[in-house]
Write a protein that holds these residues in place. Structure first.
Motif, short mmCIF file in Angstrom:
data_model
loop_
_atom_site.label_atom_id
_atom_site.label_comp_id
_atom_site.label_asym_id
_atom_site.label_seq_id
_atom_site.Cartn_x
_atom_site.Cartn_y
_atom_site.Cartn_z
N ILE A 196 29.29 31.41 50.21
CA ILE A 196 30.46 31.25 51.09
C ILE A 196 31.63 30.67 50.30
O ILE A 196 32.79 31.07 50.49
N PHE A 197 31.34 29.75 49.38
CA PHE A 197 32.39 29.16 48.54
C PHE A 197 33.08 30.23 47.70
O PHE A 197 34.32 30.28 47.63
N ILE A 198 32.30 31.08 47.05
CA ILE A 198 32.90 32.13 46.21
C ILE A 198 33.68 33.12 47.06
O ILE A 198 34.77 33.56 46.68
N LEU A 199 33.15 33.46 48.23
CA LEU A 199 33.85 34.39 49.13
C LEU A 199 35.18 33.79 49.59
O LEU A 199 36.22 34.48 49.57
N LEU A 200 35.17 32.54 49.98
CA LEU A 200 36.42 31.88 50.40
C LEU A 200 37.38 31.74 49.23
O LEU A 200 38.60 31.87 49.39
N LEU A 201 36.85 31.46 48.06
CA LEU A 201 37.69 31.31 46.88
C LEU A 201 38.39 32.62 46.52
O LEU A 201 39.59 32.64 46.21
N LEU A 202 37.66 33.72 46.60
CA LEU A 202 38.24 35.02 46.27
C LEU A 202 39.23 35.51 47.32
O LEU A 202 40.21 36.17 46.98
N CYS A 203 38.98 35.20 48.57
CA CYS A 203 39.84 35.69 49.66
C CYS A 203 41.01 34.76 49.96
O CYS A 203 41.85 35.06 50.80
N GLY A 204 41.07 33.61 49.33
CA GLY A 204 42.16 32.67 49.57
C GLY A 204 41.97 31.77 50.77
O GLY A 204 42.87 31.03 51.15
N GLY A 205 40.80 31.80 51.35
CA GLY A 205 40.54 30.98 52.53
C GLY A 205 40.17 29.55 52.21
O GLY A 205 40.19 28.68 53.07
N LEU A 206 39.83 29.28 50.96
CA LEU A 206 39.43 27.93 50.57
C LEU A 206 40.60 26.96 50.68
O LEU A 206 40.47 25.87 51.24
N GLY A 207 41.75 27.36 50.18
CA GLY A 207 42.94 26.51 50.28
C GLY A 207 43.40 26.37 51.72
O GLY A 207 43.82 25.29 52.14
N LEU A 208 43.31 27.44 52.49
CA LEU A 208 43.69 27.38 53.90
C LEU A 208 42.78 26.42 54.66
O LEU A 208 43.27 25.59 55.43
#
Length: 87
Positions: free
Chosen positions: A44-56
């Protein structure tokens, strides 16, 4: 020392200090919790990191921490009768 701090009452200074303490505690809990989440759920971390959702996600949670700290400081200000002189 700024003049605004000199003109504040003791209860207002105390309410601001309570709000800052709550903010600092919640900020550190948010950072530690976010790091734990990233290590426990790497996919989930890598998926969020690639899609830009981690910062959001972090910014939304940080906004929640700021809102909670402001609410706690405002309640402390109200409990300490900080609004009595504001007519």
């Amino acid at each position: 020392m700024p003049l605004v701090l000199l003109e504040m009452t003791t209860s207002a200074k105390l309410a601001i200090a309570i709000g800052l303490i709550v903010f600092i505690i919640l900020l550190f809990k948010l950072i530690v919790g976010f790091i734990k989440f990233c290590f426990r759920h790497p996919f989930i971390f890598i998926l969020l990191l690639l899609c830009g959702g981690l910062g959001l996600a972090f910014n939304v949670l940080l906004g929640g921490v700021i809102i909670l700290a402001v609410l706690v400081g405002g309640v402390a200000f109200w409990v300490l009768d900080g609004f009595d002189g504001l007519n």
